[in-house]
Enzyme design. Structure first.
Site, PDB file in Angstrom:
ATOM      1  N   HIS A  60     -11.980  -5.571  12.094  1.00  0.00           N
ATOM      2  CA  HIS A  60     -11.432  -6.582  11.192  1.00  0.00           C
ATOM      3  C   HIS A  60     -11.980  -7.978  11.477  1.00  0.00           C
ATOM      4  CE1 HIS A  60      -8.950  -3.491   9.709  1.00  0.00           C
ATOM      5  NE2 HIS A  60      -7.926  -3.635  10.505  1.00  0.00           N
ATOM      6  N   ARG A  75       1.050   7.512   1.389  1.00  0.00           N
ATOM      7  CA  ARG A  75       2.367   7.131   0.875  1.00  0.00           C
ATOM      8  C   ARG A  75       2.505   5.627   0.690  1.00  0.00           C
ATOM      9  NH1 ARG A  75       7.558   6.026   3.207  1.00  0.00           N
ATOM     10  NH2 ARG A  75       6.590   5.988   5.269  1.00  0.00           N
ATOM     11  N   GLY A 102      -5.182  14.524   3.606  1.00  0.00           N
ATOM     12  CA  GLY A 102      -4.113  13.747   4.231  1.00  0.00           C
ATOM     13  C   GLY A 102      -3.240  13.117   3.166  1.00  0.00           C
ATOM     14  N   THR A 152      -0.411  13.761   2.084  1.00  0.00           N
ATOM     15  CA  THR A 152       1.020  13.657   2.362  1.00  0.00           C
ATOM     16  C   THR A 152       1.293  12.726   3.543  1.00  0.00           C
ATOM     17  OG1 THR A 152       0.958  15.593   3.817  1.00  0.00           O
ATOM     18  CG2 THR A 152       1.421  15.985   1.482  1.00  0.00           C
ATOM     19  N   HIS A 181      -9.788  -2.505   5.111  1.00  0.00           N
ATOM     20  CA  HIS A 181      -8.975  -3.096   4.051  1.00  0.00           C
ATOM     21  C   HIS A 181      -9.009  -4.624   4.052  1.00  0.00           C
ATOM     22  CE1 HIS A 181      -5.997  -3.173   7.379  1.00  0.00           C
ATOM     23  NE2 HIS A 181      -5.499  -4.205   6.739  1.00  0.00           N
TER      24      HIS A 181
END
Length: 483
Positions: free
Chosen positions: A240, A24, A17, A19, A178
């Site tokens: 989260h 990005r 993945g 791209t 994250h």
């Protein structure tokens, strides 16, 4: 104070993945910043992999554009960007077919860490795992990184874990959240377990309640299809907010060791009590102030999916018996604000009289937009008018004390380097994931069985009024986000 950057071992990082949007926006800029800091050893490589029929040159141009948009001022140094791009390679692969796998295998270098980042839909995990094994790409130094969602419910999470377990040892699997890579979240553990000041007070005897809020001003923003099937409970609370709750409530681990930390987090999840229906408020944003409604954003005029949820829950253990935890998250709210507020009890005897008012110490851990920690203390209001008390914040953001070293790296910078180091402390274990779903699923089934519809709330507000009333019934108020 001088910060230290410790280089990691030589590695090849393959991003399936490569791209995609996550690569990005997050993965590529994070690696570039670690490269600029000197943490990537000479010869370390990034290998992008996807179905696109690109060359190395095509992918390097994609990397340049990514860094220009998301890597900040560092990307203005063209020599740094070009040096980094020389570490970048690309291979076109088919997750469910033979194309590209021999080429990828030929790129691998022996005697270095191999990390395979699954930045793809979970439906591709099985095919990728099988082909990594079939082409003997895994070795003793290999790790696999998987992004959420870790299943849609307990059954699918168990199936996903079982699929990964067929091909990899649990010690090789890094389930990334994250939020746990944020500097302030890690500072929470340091504040709790590194200071005698707080730990003796960290219990139901001294803490009145704890609030955890993750509020966003954006709507579903092009994620309508995913969000309509997930909702705020699955998208935010199950992972989260659950992880933040664990770090706030867990017992001190015997050592700062990955499994010791995760053992204590698991105990917190298993201690969570069932949530009563009147302690749940679901909401859905409506059109206001020029913003579209949730139903417009997901193209479903009859949607009953929540974009907001507030919960009151308890932990069935000695440390927290009787202390409520209030969790709140929502989209299209009035402020972007993620914070944990620990509200301490009032003093047992008010010696200053009723005119001094009621006062509670509050420890606030701010996660976004500005990371920091503040402690609210009660002092005398200056002036000759008697003993009037006022609450003021004691700044604990560490910015002045630490200087430039206080600059917080992006969470992905820390987490990717932890993968290379082989440190699983900030990553979820399989039993953690399943325990979180085992608590979440009955809540979702409950409102589905009752036919509960989410309460409407205006875009750019503090959420539905019912959430305010839920906490006010307990004589408390939400901190942070306001109308």
């Amino acid at each position: 104070m001088v910060s230290r950057t410790i280089p990691v071992d030589l590695f090849d990082l393959v991003v399936f993945g490569g791209t995609g949007d996550l690569a990005r926006r997050k993965i590529l800029p994070a690696l570039f910043k670690r490269f600029c800091s000197g943490q990537m050893a000479d010869g370390a490589r990034l290998i992008g992999a996807s179905r696109r029929d690109w060359s190395d040159a095509d992918y390097r141009e994609f990397v340049r554009k990514s860094l220009s948009e998301f890597a900040g001022e560092l990307a203005l140094d063209r020599s740094l960007v070009e040096t980094f791009c020389r570490c970048v390679h690309y291979v076109s692969v088919d997750a469910n077919g033979p194309r590209g796998w021999d080429e990828l295998s030929g790129l691998m270098v022996a005697d270095r860490v191999r990390a395979f980042y699954f930045s793809v839909d979970p439906g591709l995990f099985s095919g990728l795992s099988m082909r990594l094994q079939d082409h003997e790409l895994m070795n003793e130094q290999s790790r696999v990184v998987v992004e959420k969602p870790f299943g849609h419910d307990l059954e699918t999470a168990q199936a996903l874990n079982a699929e990964l377990a067929q091909h990899f040892d649990e010690s090789q699997i890094y389930r990334i959240d994250h939020y746990l890579g944020k500097e302030t979240v890690q500072n929470l553990m340091a504040v709790r377990f590194g200071n005698m000041l707080f730990e003796p007070l960290w219990n139901a005897q001294y803490i009145d309640h704890i609030q955890i809020t993750v509020a966003e001003t954006v709507g579903v923003d092009g994620r309508g299809e995913y969000y309509e099937s997930a909702g705020a409970m699955r998208d935010m609370v199950q992972n989260h907010l659950m992880q933040l709750l664990c770090l706030i409530a867990m017992e001190p681990p015997t050592f700062f060791d990955p499994d010791a930390v995760r053992d204590e987090k698991l105990k917190v999840i298993r201690a969570l009590s069932n949530v009563e229906p009147h302690h749940i408020v679901r909401g859905q944003y409506t059109a206001a102030d020029g913003a579209t409604s949730y139903r417009e954003d997901v193209d479903n005029p009859r949607s009953r999916t929540e974009s907001f949820i507030a919960l009151k829950c308890h932990l069935n253990n000695w440390r927290w018996a009787g202390t409520p935890f209030y969790l709140r998250t929502g989209k299209r709210m009035s402020e972007r604000d993620s914070e944990i507020t620990v509200v301490f009890k009032e003093t047992p005897h008010a010696i200053f009289g009723q005119e001094a008012g009621r006062h509670n110490n509050e420890l606030t851990i701010q996660l976004q937009p500005d990371e920091g920690i503040t402690l609210g203390v009660t002092i005398k209001d200056p002036g000759p008018g008697g003993m009037r008390l006022v609450d003021v914040p004691l700044d604990m953001s560490f910015a002045e004390a630490l200087g430039p070293s206080a600059d917080s790296p992006d969470a992905y910078e820390r987490l990717i380097m932890d993968v290379i180091r082989g440190d699983q402390t900030l990553f979820m274990r399989n039993d953690e994931v399943e325990a979180a779903w085992a608590w979440t699923d009955p809540i979702i089934r409950g409102w589905q069985a009752r036919g509960d519809a989410p309460k409407p709330y205006d875009s750019y507000s503090a959420g539905p009024d019912d959430a305010t009333m839920m906490i006010r019934r307990d004589g408390r108020e939400w901190r942070g986000v306001i109308n």
